[in-house]
Design an enzyme around this catalytic site. Sequence first.
Site, PDB file in Angstrom:
ATOM      1  N   ASP A 318       0.820  -1.213   0.000  1.00  0.00           N
ATOM      2  CA  ASP A 318       0.000   0.000   0.000  1.00  0.00           C
ATOM      3  C   ASP A 318       0.853   1.262   0.000  1.00  0.00           C
ATOM      4  OD1 ASP A 318       0.826  -0.762   2.642  1.00  0.00           O
ATOM      5  OD2 ASP A 318      -0.465   0.806   3.427  1.00  0.00           O
ATOM      6  N   GLU A 319       0.233   2.341  -0.420  1.00  0.00           N
ATOM      7  CA  GLU A 319       0.750   3.700  -0.274  1.00  0.00           C
ATOM      8  C   GLU A 319       2.195   3.853  -0.744  1.00  0.00           C
ATOM      9  OE1 GLU A 319      -1.870   5.323   3.470  1.00  0.00           O
ATOM     10  OE2 GLU A 319      -0.012   4.267   3.938  1.00  0.00           O
TER      11      GLU A 319
END
Length: 680
Positions: A318-319
């Site tokens: 993620d991210e």
Amino acid sequence: MNARFSTLLLAILSLGLIPAHAEETPLNLTPYPSSIQLGQGYLPLAKDFHATLSRTGDARLDAALTRALTRLDRQCGGILRSQNEPMSGRATLTLEVAAPGEAIQSLSEDETYNLAVSQSAITLTAKTDVGAMRGLETLLQLVTLQNGVCALPVVTINDAPRFPWRGYMLDVVRHFEPISEVKRTLNGMEVAKLNVFHWHLSDDEGFRAESKKYPKLTANASRGEFYTQDQLREIVAYARERGIRVIPEFDMPGHSTSTVFAYPELGSGEDIKFVPNVYGAPRAALDPSNEKVYKFVDDFVGEMSEIFPDAYFHIGGDEVDEHNWLANPRIVEYMKKKGFAKADDLQAYFNQRLLVILTKHHKKMLGWDEILTPALPKDIMVQSWRGEASLAEGATKGYTGILSAPYYLDAQKQSQEMYLADPIPADTKLTPDQQKLILGGEVCMWAEQLHDETVDSRVWPRILAIAERFWSPQSRRDVADMYRRLRIASLELEDVGLTHIIGPKTLRRNLIASTDSEVIDTFASTLEPVSFGERSDTQHTDALQSLDRMVDAVVADPPLRQQFAAEVNTLLTSPSKEARELAANRLRHLFQQWQQISPQMQALALQSPRLNDVGPRAQQLSELATAGLEALACLQAHVTPASEWKQQKLAQITEAEKPSALIRFVFLPSLQQLIEAAAK
């Protein structure tokens, strides 16, 4: 005596007024079983209590039974002594367990059980040790008290979990948690019938798992706080004894600052001078164009696979900060050669390469929403932090998934809100086949503002509400009864070692340097912490922040919220004059108590630098108590106050709603309801 002993139930039992349906009976079971049939009478747990196994138990089942008997002995006394004396006649409790279960627990592990209590014996039937463990937890929650004697109601329970994946994710990166905290977490998970421990072991702010192939991960990037490989194995074994799987998470390619600090050659050109102790910056990412990265991942996954036997391996995903890649001319050129138009294409390529490595080591890929791309096959699993819509979208595309978005404990949500959120809502548009792809959910606790003294009070008992959502039938949505059972189960959690009750109380005593904590305890009962996001924005919490202020000594979603709301509701709506008068008297006593402790709390705030920001809150509590007393007086005298009175009191509530000292009052909506009723 343990609060689980419900005198109300036993009074009903003794009168022979047992209803046919469990919905009408105040059983203290959390999570609630899928099927219950109550009979007549009860079984006393006499001094000749004996438990036996119908087959030769393996070590895991023997240990589970011993734990259960020890807790039963704490409830009733004499159980362990009688268990070790010669048995005369029939056993009180018989466990009929067909087989130990899977050597490596998986999604298909059978957790069903049947529990039958008659007036003379208890039979617990399960296909596996894990099912027997779930049944033993239910058995312990059935214990009640009848004229000073422990007893069980006559009952037949057929139970099975709604979802096979019922997880809890603990972040040990932002603030490290010792082995003792992890173990008591697993003890609580056993009570809650949760079966997946998701261990968040690496992130930008640190690397917490020892690697012997890449020792700099902990030597340089852990600040000396990490788990040895022996400790990792110890937790895996401890969890298995309780029917809990352990799934590690090692973030890649993003959230990899600690990895890049330890091994700069794996990064995307970032100049990392230190491992950050505050969430958010700097952020580094592994370089998908560098073959050394895949060699590192292959070696590391292989090493960790020897420690963590579960089929799933969480890669984060993620991210990813795409600027790390796009600012590197070499990576940009690599993207052009590969025909990648954007950073998302590069991450999809990385995940494809990573999937090959995981498959080589007999692991399945699990990651956050961002890994969901058509470039990956359908046998990956997506953990949704973006919400139910994202989870449903994955299911429509044929991907399995679990839900986490509504269950972020660090957001300080009320148990009610999380309890009513469902991985598969009743109004879902998914087909039956698509619904089968949603395997359950995971509760998440991020640790920017936690340490081992406060983590329990931020997690328990609220997590039990979500555990019931994952286990019990979708139709079970009685919020009031959930809270009733939650408060009772809270004591059970304390009995298995959790510190969610004593921890905050100890900290409050420390704040005032006194064992006479009634004033600060009363004050704390009216408060809850702001969300982690609000606190970070105000306090800029980092790994060195002392977490020992009033905000750390109050609990999320405290009982006063529901108790106060119930009293106001009774006062304003009950057809019984007597009930209304009792509610008014209890509210009046509460308001008077707040008025009394307010100046004392303000004085304490002046004495301690750790309390110097709560003085205004204590003053507000006195003003709000006065407003409540005036509202009660108007209602009792049937007098309508002047219009400016209402405006003044509502303005006080509006001011009190504003965050201050990182804490907020929990009773304001119901107080506003009381004031508006008085003003009519």
